[in-house]
Write an enzyme that holds these catalytic residues in place. Sequence first.
Site, PDB file in Angstrom:
ATOM      1  N   ASP A  38      12.986 -20.429  23.788  1.00 58.09           N
ATOM      2  CA  ASP A  38      13.416 -21.610  23.052  1.00 58.09           C
ATOM      3  C   ASP A  38      12.830 -21.718  21.644  1.00 58.09           C
ATOM      4  OD1 ASP A  38      14.977 -22.445  25.181  1.00 58.09           O
ATOM      5  OD2 ASP A  38      13.365 -23.610  26.080  1.00 58.09           O
ATOM      6  N   HIS A 241      -1.893  -1.215   6.627  1.00 57.34           N
ATOM      7  CA  HIS A 241      -1.069  -2.374   6.949  1.00 57.34           C
ATOM      8  C   HIS A 241      -1.787  -3.283   7.949  1.00 57.34           C
ATOM      9  CE1 HIS A 241       2.826  -0.081   5.650  1.00 57.34           C
ATOM     10  NE2 HIS A 241       2.158  -0.582   4.636  1.00 57.34           N
ATOM     11  N   ASP A 258      -3.434  -7.992  -0.063  1.00 56.66           N
ATOM     12  CA  ASP A 258      -2.107  -7.478  -0.426  1.00 56.66           C
ATOM     13  C   ASP A 258      -1.104  -8.530   0.030  1.00 56.66           C
ATOM     14  OD1 ASP A 258       0.249  -6.113  -0.870  1.00 56.66           O
ATOM     15  OD2 ASP A 258      -0.421  -4.249   0.048  1.00 56.66           O
ATOM     16  N   ASP A 269       4.644  -8.824  -5.308  1.00 57.80           N
ATOM     17  CA  ASP A 269       3.831  -7.918  -4.487  1.00 57.80           C
ATOM     18  C   ASP A 269       2.611  -7.496  -5.289  1.00 57.80           C
ATOM     19  OD1 ASP A 269       2.842  -6.180  -2.615  1.00 57.80           O
ATOM     20  OD2 ASP A 269       4.445  -4.697  -2.808  1.00 57.80           O
ATOM     21  N   HIS A 348      -0.742   7.506   0.492  1.00 61.02           N
ATOM     22  CA  HIS A 348       0.575   6.919   0.258  1.00 61.02           C
ATOM     23  C   HIS A 348       1.052   7.209  -1.159  1.00 61.02           C
ATOM     24  CE1 HIS A 348      -1.331   3.599  -1.990  1.00 61.02           C
ATOM     25  NE2 HIS A 348      -2.212   3.524  -1.003  1.00 61.02           N
ATOM     26  N   HIS A 352       6.761   1.536  -5.102  1.00 60.64           N
ATOM     27  CA  HIS A 352       8.105   1.421  -4.536  1.00 60.64           C
ATOM     28  C   HIS A 352       8.921   0.472  -5.393  1.00 60.64           C
ATOM     29  CE1 HIS A 352       6.666  -2.483  -3.000  1.00 60.64           C
ATOM     30  NE2 HIS A 352       5.609  -1.838  -2.558  1.00 60.64           N
ATOM     31  N   HIS A 359      10.078  -3.783  -0.209  1.00 61.09           N
ATOM     32  CA  HIS A 359      10.399  -2.363  -0.364  1.00 61.09           C
ATOM     33  C   HIS A 359      11.897  -2.334  -0.645  1.00 61.09           C
ATOM     34  CE1 HIS A 359       6.696  -0.892   2.124  1.00 61.09           C
ATOM     35  NE2 HIS A 359       6.378  -1.382   0.944  1.00 61.09           N
ATOM     36  N   GLU A 382       0.519   1.113  -7.277  1.00 58.23           N
ATOM     37  CA  GLU A 382      -0.551   0.720  -6.370  1.00 58.23           C
ATOM     38  C   GLU A 382      -1.359   1.900  -5.835  1.00 58.23           C
ATOM     39  OE1 GLU A 382       0.862  -0.655  -2.512  1.00 58.23           O
ATOM     40  OE2 GLU A 382       2.929  -0.378  -3.165  1.00 58.23           O
ATOM     41  N   TYR A 386      -9.343   5.113   0.294  1.00 60.97           N
ATOM     42  CA  TYR A 386      -9.736   4.575   1.586  1.00 60.97           C
ATOM     43  C   TYR A 386     -10.692   5.570   2.240  1.00 60.97           C
ATOM     44  CZ  TYR A 386      -5.313   2.464   0.273  1.00 60.97           C
ATOM     45  OH  TYR A 386      -4.312   1.855  -0.442  1.00 60.97           O
ATOM     46  N   ARG A 404      -7.404  -0.953  -3.224  1.00 57.37           N
ATOM     47  CA  ARG A 404      -6.059  -0.762  -3.740  1.00 57.37           C
ATOM     48  C   ARG A 404      -5.843  -1.793  -4.845  1.00 57.37           C
ATOM     49  NH1 ARG A 404      -3.681  -0.643   0.702  1.00 57.37           N
ATOM     50  NH2 ARG A 404      -2.748  -2.729   0.933  1.00 57.37           N
ATOM     51  N   GLU A 406      -2.653  -3.253  -7.238  1.00 55.80           N
ATOM     52  CA  GLU A 406      -1.195  -3.194  -7.331  1.00 55.80           C
ATOM     53  C   GLU A 406      -0.660  -4.252  -8.282  1.00 55.80           C
ATOM     54  OE1 GLU A 406       2.634  -3.284  -4.263  1.00 55.80           O
ATOM     55  OE2 GLU A 406       0.728  -4.202  -3.673  1.00 55.80           O
TER      56      GLU A 406
END
Length: 441
Positions: A38, A241, A258, A269, A348, A352, A359, A382, A386, A404, A406
């Site tokens: 629900d 992520h 991020d 972003d 990475h 993008h 993305h 970005e 790491y 990072r 960005e």
Amino acid sequence: MLKSNEFHQHNRHKLLASLPDNSAVLVSSGAEKIRNRDVEFPFRAESDFFYLTGFTEPDCVLVLLKKESRVTHLFLRPKDPEQETWQGRRLGLENACEALSVDQAWSIDELDEGLLELLENIESVYFSFSQISDWLTPVSAWIDGLKQKGRQGISAPSKICDLDGVLHEQRLFKSAEEISRMRQAAQISVKGHLAAMAAALPGKFEFQVQAELEATFVREGSPRVAFSSIIASGHNACILHYTENRDEIQDGDLVLVDAGAEWQGYAGDITTTFPANGKFSSAQAKLYSLVLKAQQAAISVIQPGVAYNVAHEASVKVLTQGLIDLGILKGKLKTLIKEESYKRFFMHGIGHWLGMDVHDVGAYKQNQAWREFKPGMVVTVEPGLYISAEHSDVDSQWHNTGIRIEDDILVTEIGHEILTVGLPRTVAEIEAQMSAFTALR
């Protein structure tokens, strides 16, 4: 600047102009989805549908026809007082034509009957092949129905075409209206990141920082985040992520945020990385400055005529040389780049496309070659590093450090524009900003 209706109408006309005669386009807004018993997930219309209509209700289908003229049909939910009492107001058929500048509105319950009529003598039907499982059964039924009318001189579509390549190429190049929206999304995102910096202290929890960040988005008029916010402290920042956002921030941690706001369908972003206690350690400062240098190298090459991968290669060269200088990598620069040794710490790409989706759509290569930047494209830059404790062969002073940085970059006629201006970026600027926040507490 175009009004909202004119903007979406212009997008429809531009799309149809790129298609052959006797074509039809089918685009769905999407359906509400159940999260658990629900309870629905908050609904957001499919980006292609919103781009062409500006409409946000579920259970709609847009049909564009290019025959002797260009006609827009919209199938949507009819008014229903009982359902509206429970679920909220609907636009309804009576208001759709004027409100959305469409030529004809139909009840979504008439979809099968209506498409049998609208697809008569149409040669090509376009829809998104990324949603092919949703479209194949009804389209097949409509075609079969039209084939049965052959003796009446009615022909059925003979070509099924992927809309993605055409529409997504159009969406890749942002108009003045879209750039205006993206500037606003970027600046709301900047304010949210500053609020996160002010809220992040040792002893606070990551979700408390998230709350301040996202509350700022809402106060600034953003209806939703552009994607799930990442608030990663300490070793969590080595998870690209990470979205749990549950841990307590420790003294000495770097905090990686991020996150981006959505504004009128367009995404911001940004990633910021800063020390929770206001001061970088010596090792943190060295790694942070290296990532910033790599980002600046990548941004500096973005201009019309430069291939997309050149920005990535510029950042890789800076990062790899820096890791050699710090003793984290050993060997010759060219060899390490060729062997992709840097991927242990930077796994990475440089960024993008950015637009309605974080993305965003648009091909990165054409004819197997990296495409060149052109005015109107928006891209993120970005780079990151790491280094987790699992890198046992690396000196422990670098461990549990995820960084990072960005920003959102618009390609202009003469170079580029950073849309996400307003954030402290150097070590000195960040420490000064954190000190200022401390003084205000």
